[in-house]
Design a protein around this motif. Structure first.
Motif, PDB file in Angstrom:
ATOM      1  N   LYS A  93      36.005  28.606  38.529  1.00  0.00           N
ATOM      2  CA  LYS A  93      34.796  28.605  39.354  1.00  0.00           C
ATOM      3  C   LYS A  93      35.178  29.008  40.765  1.00  0.00           C
ATOM      4  O   LYS A  93      36.158  28.526  41.328  1.00  0.00           O
ATOM      5  CB  LYS A  93      34.158  27.211  39.397  1.00  0.00           C
ATOM      6  CG  LYS A  93      33.259  26.888  38.232  1.00  0.00           C
ATOM      7  CD  LYS A  93      31.861  27.416  38.470  1.00  0.00           C
ATOM      8  CE  LYS A  93      30.941  26.917  37.379  1.00  0.00           C
ATOM      9  NZ  LYS A  93      29.594  26.689  37.776  1.00  0.00           N
ATOM     10  N   GLU A  94      34.386  29.919  41.332  1.00  0.00           N
ATOM     11  CA  GLU A  94      34.606  30.397  42.689  1.00  0.00           C
ATOM     12  C   GLU A  94      33.235  30.489  43.362  1.00  0.00           C
ATOM     13  O   GLU A  94      32.377  31.251  42.896  1.00  0.00           O
ATOM     14  CB  GLU A  94      35.292  31.768  42.638  1.00  0.00           C
ATOM     15  CG  GLU A  94      35.453  32.423  43.977  1.00  0.00           C
ATOM     16  CD  GLU A  94      36.088  33.796  43.836  1.00  0.00           C
ATOM     17  OE1 GLU A  94      37.285  33.915  44.151  1.00  0.00           O
ATOM     18  OE2 GLU A  94      35.400  34.734  43.411  1.00  0.00           O
ATOM     19  N   LYS A  95      33.024  29.693  44.405  1.00  0.00           N
ATOM     20  CA  LYS A  95      31.748  29.692  45.120  1.00  0.00           C
ATOM     21  C   LYS A  95      30.571  29.439  44.179  1.00  0.00           C
ATOM     22  O   LYS A  95      29.531  30.081  44.263  1.00  0.00           O
ATOM     23  CB  LYS A  95      31.555  30.998  45.877  1.00  0.00           C
ATOM     24  CG  LYS A  95      32.633  31.263  46.913  1.00  0.00           C
ATOM     25  CD  LYS A  95      32.445  32.607  47.575  1.00  0.00           C
ATOM     26  CE  LYS A  95      33.631  32.901  48.465  1.00  0.00           C
ATOM     27  NZ  LYS A  95      33.645  34.286  48.924  1.00  0.00           N
ATOM     28  N   GLY A  96      30.769  28.529  43.225  1.00  0.00           N
ATOM     29  CA  GLY A  96      29.714  28.149  42.306  1.00  0.00           C
ATOM     30  C   GLY A  96      29.492  29.102  41.146  1.00  0.00           C
ATOM     31  O   GLY A  96      28.601  28.897  40.338  1.00  0.00           O
ATOM     32  N   CYS A  97      30.287  30.162  41.031  1.00  0.00           N
ATOM     33  CA  CYS A  97      30.149  31.156  39.962  1.00  0.00           C
ATOM     34  C   CYS A  97      31.477  31.293  39.219  1.00  0.00           C
ATOM     35  O   CYS A  97      32.528  31.052  39.788  1.00  0.00           O
ATOM     36  CB  CYS A  97      29.772  32.516  40.538  1.00  0.00           C
ATOM     37  SG  CYS A  97      28.298  32.529  41.558  1.00  0.00           S
ATOM     38  N   TYR A  98      31.394  31.700  37.973  1.00  0.00           N
ATOM     39  CA  TYR A  98      32.624  31.962  37.241  1.00  0.00           C
ATOM     40  C   TYR A  98      33.251  33.271  37.701  1.00  0.00           C
ATOM     41  O   TYR A  98      32.568  34.228  38.032  1.00  0.00           O
ATOM     42  CB  TYR A  98      32.373  32.014  35.728  1.00  0.00           C
ATOM     43  CG  TYR A  98      32.149  30.653  35.143  1.00  0.00           C
ATOM     44  CD1 TYR A  98      33.158  29.700  35.157  1.00  0.00           C
ATOM     45  CD2 TYR A  98      30.929  30.305  34.588  1.00  0.00           C
ATOM     46  CE1 TYR A  98      32.962  28.431  34.639  1.00  0.00           C
ATOM     47  CE2 TYR A  98      30.721  29.039  34.064  1.00  0.00           C
ATOM     48  CZ  TYR A  98      31.734  28.110  34.089  1.00  0.00           C
ATOM     49  OH  TYR A  98      31.532  26.860  33.583  1.00  0.00           O
ATOM     50  N   ALA A  99      34.569  33.272  37.716  1.00  0.00           N
ATOM     51  CA  ALA A  99      35.362  34.453  38.042  1.00  0.00           C
ATOM     52  C   ALA A  99      36.538  34.469  37.066  1.00  0.00           C
ATOM     53  O   ALA A  99      36.854  33.453  36.448  1.00  0.00           O
ATOM     54  CB  ALA A  99      35.860  34.398  39.483  1.00  0.00           C
ATOM     55  N   ALA A 100      37.159  35.626  36.925  1.00  0.00           N
ATOM     56  CA  ALA A 100      38.265  35.726  35.979  1.00  0.00           C
ATOM     57  C   ALA A 100      39.283  36.762  36.437  1.00  0.00           C
ATOM     58  O   ALA A 100      38.954  37.708  37.144  1.00  0.00           O
ATOM     59  CB  ALA A 100      37.744  36.111  34.593  1.00  0.00           C
ATOM     60  N   CYS A 101      40.501  36.531  36.010  1.00  0.00           N
ATOM     61  CA  CYS A 101      41.572  37.504  36.184  1.00  0.00           C
ATOM     62  C   CYS A 101      42.211  37.706  34.817  1.00  0.00           C
ATOM     63  O   CYS A 101      42.576  36.740  34.151  1.00  0.00           O
ATOM     64  CB  CYS A 101      42.614  37.010  37.178  1.00  0.00           C
ATOM     65  SG  CYS A 101      43.990  38.179  37.367  1.00  0.00           S
ATOM     66  N   LEU A 102      42.303  38.957  34.410  1.00  0.00           N
ATOM     67  CA  LEU A 102      42.963  39.307  33.156  1.00  0.00           C
ATOM     68  C   LEU A 102      44.250  40.037  33.494  1.00  0.00           C
ATOM     69  O   LEU A 102      44.231  41.095  34.108  1.00  0.00           O
ATOM     70  CB  LEU A 102      42.067  40.216  32.307  1.00  0.00           C
ATOM     71  CG  LEU A 102      40.869  39.533  31.683  1.00  0.00           C
ATOM     72  CD1 LEU A 102      39.639  39.746  32.524  1.00  0.00           C
ATOM     73  CD2 LEU A 102      40.661  40.051  30.285  1.00  0.00           C
ATOM     74  N   ARG A 103      45.382  39.459  33.114  1.00  0.00           N
ATOM     75  CA  ARG A 103      46.696  40.056  33.370  1.00  0.00           C
ATOM     76  C   ARG A 103      47.166  40.772  32.117  1.00  0.00           C
ATOM     77  O   ARG A 103      47.282  40.159  31.053  1.00  0.00           O
ATOM     78  CB  ARG A 103      47.680  38.950  33.760  1.00  0.00           C
ATOM     79  CG  ARG A 103      49.163  39.268  33.736  1.00  0.00           C
ATOM     80  CD  ARG A 103      49.665  40.215  34.797  1.00  0.00           C
ATOM     81  NE  ARG A 103      49.328  39.901  36.154  1.00  0.00           N
ATOM     82  CZ  ARG A 103      50.104  39.255  37.019  1.00  0.00           C
ATOM     83  NH1 ARG A 103      51.276  38.804  36.651  1.00  0.00           N
ATOM     84  NH2 ARG A 103      49.712  39.060  38.255  1.00  0.00           N
ATOM     85  N   ALA A 104      47.421  42.058  32.222  1.00  0.00           N
ATOM     86  CA  ALA A 104      47.932  42.841  31.096  1.00  0.00           C
ATOM     87  C   ALA A 104      49.353  42.380  30.778  1.00  0.00           C
ATOM     88  O   ALA A 104      50.193  42.268  31.677  1.00  0.00           O
ATOM     89  CB  ALA A 104      47.913  44.329  31.426  1.00  0.00           C
ATOM     90  N   LEU A 105      49.617  42.119  29.510  1.00  0.00           N
ATOM     91  CA  LEU A 105      50.925  41.594  29.113  1.00  0.00           C
ATOM     92  C   LEU A 105      51.844  42.647  28.531  1.00  0.00           C
ATOM     93  O   LEU A 105      53.021  42.396  28.341  1.00  0.00           O
ATOM     94  CB  LEU A 105      50.746  40.463  28.091  1.00  0.00           C
ATOM     95  CG  LEU A 105      49.989  39.251  28.611  1.00  0.00           C
ATOM     96  CD1 LEU A 105      49.742  38.263  27.482  1.00  0.00           C
ATOM     97  CD2 LEU A 105      50.756  38.592  29.744  1.00  0.00           C
TER      98      LEU A 105
END
Length: 177
Positions: A93-105
Motif C-alpha cells: 500500500k502506498e498513499k492508500g492505493c496498491y502499488a507493485a514492483c516486479l523484479r525480473a529473475l
C-alpha cells in the motif's frame, strides 16, 4: 485459482524482458515505469488510476493471494510469465492505493563465471558445515550469488539441499543433489 493476466500488463512485461529491463513499477497516479540499465523509463504515457492499478496487480494473483493481500496490505510472491520469464512480485500500500514492483529473475541460473565470483566461493561450498552470509543492497546480486552457489553444489556434489525461500526465485533441476 489464478485470474487472467491483463493483456496490457503482459505487453509491458514482455517489453521489459526484451529490453533487458530489471523491474516494472506500478503505482496509482503515475504511468508504469520500467528500469533499464538502472534508469526508469515510462512504459506508457498515461498515468494509472487506483482502480486500474489494483486490476493490473490482481491479474497477477490467485484468489488466495488476493485474500492475503487484503488481510496484510502487502504480499511477496513469484509470478511466471508463460515460460517467458519469472518475476519476484512485491505488492504494498502506498498513499492508500496498491502499488507493485516486479523484479525480473532471468530464465537461467547464472554460473560462477557469469557473475565473476571468486574461486574461493567454490571452496567454501565444499566445507561440510558452517554458515555463509551473503549481504548487500537491493539489486547487488545476493539472490543470483546464492543461486549460483546452490547450482554449483547441485552439479558437483552428492548432497541433500534444502532451501527456505519465500517467494521461490530460482527453480532447480536435480543433478547430483
Amino acid at each position: 485459482m489464478a485470474t487472467t493476466l491483463d493483456p496490457l500488463l503482459n505487453d509491458w512485461l514482455l517489453r521489459l524482458l526484451a529490453g533487458g529491463g530489471s523491474d516494472l513499477h506500478l503505482s496509482a497516479n503515475a504511468p508504469p515505469y520500467g528500469r533499464f540499465n538502472g534508469s526508469l523509463a515510462k512504459m506508457a504515457e498515461t498515468s494509472l488510476n487506483r482502480v486500474q492499478t489494483r486490476h493490473l496487480i490482481c491479474s497477477l494473483l490467485t484468489t488466495n493471494q488476493i485474500e492475503q493481500l487484503e488481510k496484510n496490505l502487502e504480499l511477496d510472491c513469484a509470478y511466471e510469465l508463460n515460460g517467458a520469464g519469472r518475476f519476484r512480485l512485491n505488492v504494498f500500500k502506498e498513499k492508500g492505493c496498491y502499488a507493485a514492483c516486479l523484479r525480473a529473475l532471468g530464465d537461467r541460473i547464472p554460473s560462477f563465471e557469469q557473475l565473476g565470483l571468486p574461486a574461493a566461493l567454490q571452496q567454501i561450498s565444499k566445507r561440510p558445515n558452517g554458515l555463509v552470509l551473503v549481504t548487500g543492497p537491493t539489486g547487488s546480486g545476493k539472490s543470483s550469488t546464492l543461486a549460483a552457489l546452490l547450482e554449483y553444489i547441485n552439479q558437483n556434489q552428492a548432497s541433500h539441499i534444502i532451501t527456505i525461500e519465500d517467494p521461490i526465485e530460482f527453480v532447480y533441476n536435480s543433478a547430483k543433489s
